[in-house]
Design a protein around this motif. Structure first.
Motif, PDB file in Angstrom:
ATOM      1  N   ARG A  91      43.371  40.255  30.010  1.00 60.04           N
ATOM      2  CA  ARG A  91      43.151  39.286  28.932  1.00 60.04           C
ATOM      3  C   ARG A  91      42.299  38.102  29.388  1.00 60.04           C
ATOM      4  O   ARG A  91      41.318  37.749  28.733  1.00 60.04           O
ATOM      5  CB  ARG A  91      44.514  38.813  28.430  1.00 60.04           C
ATOM      6  N   GLU A  92      42.655  37.461  30.479  1.00 54.16           N
ATOM      7  CA  GLU A  92      41.925  36.280  30.946  1.00 54.16           C
ATOM      8  C   GLU A  92      40.487  36.617  31.343  1.00 54.16           C
ATOM      9  O   GLU A  92      39.574  35.835  31.092  1.00 54.16           O
ATOM     10  CB  GLU A  92      42.662  35.609  32.105  1.00 54.16           C
ATOM     11  N   GLU A  93      40.301  37.774  31.957  1.00 50.00           N
ATOM     12  CA  GLU A  93      38.952  38.207  32.343  1.00 50.00           C
ATOM     13  C   GLU A  93      38.069  38.409  31.105  1.00 50.00           C
ATOM     14  O   GLU A  93      36.901  38.019  31.082  1.00 50.00           O
ATOM     15  CB  GLU A  93      39.046  39.510  33.146  1.00 50.00           C
ATOM     16  N   ILE A  94      38.642  38.990  30.066  1.00 52.00           N
ATOM     17  CA  ILE A  94      37.911  39.222  28.821  1.00 52.00           C
ATOM     18  C   ILE A  94      37.553  37.887  28.152  1.00 52.00           C
ATOM     19  O   ILE A  94      36.401  37.665  27.767  1.00 52.00           O
ATOM     20  CB  ILE A  94      38.738  40.100  27.858  1.00 52.00           C
ATOM     21  N   ILE A  95      38.532  37.004  28.032  1.00 55.76           N
ATOM     22  CA  ILE A  95      38.294  35.700  27.403  1.00 55.76           C
ATOM     23  C   ILE A  95      37.239  34.922  28.171  1.00 55.76           C
ATOM     24  O   ILE A  95      36.321  34.338  27.577  1.00 55.76           O
ATOM     25  CB  ILE A  95      39.615  34.907  27.283  1.00 55.76           C
ATOM     26  N   ARG A  99      33.576  33.747  26.629  1.00 53.95           N
ATOM     27  CA  ARG A  99      33.174  32.336  26.620  1.00 53.95           C
ATOM     28  C   ARG A  99      31.901  32.114  27.435  1.00 53.95           C
ATOM     29  O   ARG A  99      31.022  31.364  27.018  1.00 53.95           O
ATOM     30  CB  ARG A  99      34.299  31.465  27.173  1.00 53.95           C
ATOM     31  N   PHE A 100      31.806  32.731  28.591  1.00 57.28           N
ATOM     32  CA  PHE A 100      30.647  32.535  29.475  1.00 57.28           C
ATOM     33  C   PHE A 100      29.355  33.012  28.820  1.00 57.28           C
ATOM     34  O   PHE A 100      28.320  32.372  28.934  1.00 57.28           O
ATOM     35  CB  PHE A 100      30.878  33.268  30.799  1.00 57.28           C
ATOM     36  N   CYS A 101      29.427  34.143  28.105  1.00 55.58           N
ATOM     37  CA  CYS A 101      28.223  34.761  27.515  1.00 55.58           C
ATOM     38  C   CYS A 101      28.032  34.426  26.041  1.00 55.58           C
ATOM     39  O   CYS A 101      27.040  34.838  25.458  1.00 55.58           O
ATOM     40  CB  CYS A 101      28.300  36.278  27.645  1.00 55.58           C
TER      41      CYS A 101
END
Length: 192
Positions: A91-95, A99-101
């Protein structure tokens, strides 16, 4: 005859490319252009072909650039939206990636059969998926900062804060979204 939308798929994963080539678009809404992740050629191809959506394999690693860096570069330098494609992740990796891209969509590689549906859910100007992604990206902002962002985008909304407060809020927005200037901010959210 209905105009087909070109979609750029960026990946070095030949297995992924092979799988996607086999997935038809029964509605004929789009066609895929496959490309290796060479940053300069990707940016110019997007401009030449007027590509509105780039699907980026973020598991791809090129020389010194990651797929995430390339996806962010595309968002900052072109009007194309981003569909991130990756192996299943937490979940955190996806979020963090979204946000980054400033991504408009996210798809796991084991869900490739849904790529046509996902692309069609991103291409229109206003979609539920894009609203959700935008809200996720903006969730780091305070309500006051969101009001300032809305005013910047709308250019007709009057805020009742002092010029110094507004300047501080704009700086805070840029800092929280990891953007260099107001031009980048406006580019991202006017092309979302």
């Amino acid at each position: 005859m209905k105009r087909q939308e070109p979609i750029l798929l960026i990946s070095q994963d030949t297995e992924l490319l092979g799988k996607i080539r086999q997935i038809p678009d029964p509605r004929g809404n789009f066609f895929l252009i496959f490309h290796s992740p060479e940053p300069d050629t990707v940016i110019s191809l997007i401009a030449e072909q007027k590509i509105r959506l780039a699907a980026v394999d973020i598991d791809t690693d090129t020389s010194s650039r990651t797929g995430l860096d390339l996806a962010r570069d595309i968002r900052l330098k072109t009007p194309a939206e981003i569909l991130l494609v990756s192996r299943p992740a937490g979940r955190e990796e996806i979020i963090s990636a979204i946000r980054f891209c400033f991504a408009s969509g996210y798809l796991f590689k084991d869900q490739l059969s849904q790529i046509g549906y996902t692309i069609r859910s991103i291409l229109p100007e206003h979609t539920a998926q894009k609203y959700i992604m935008q809200e996720l990206i903006l969730s780091v902002l305070t309500p006051a900062e969101k009001s300032v962002l809305s005013a910047l985008l709308d250019q007709s909304f009057e805020l009742k804060s002092s010029p110094k407060t507004l300047a501080n809020q704009k700086t805070s927005i840029l800092h929280k979204l990891h953007l260099k200037n107001t031009r980048e901010l406006l580019h991202i959210f006017r092309n979302f």
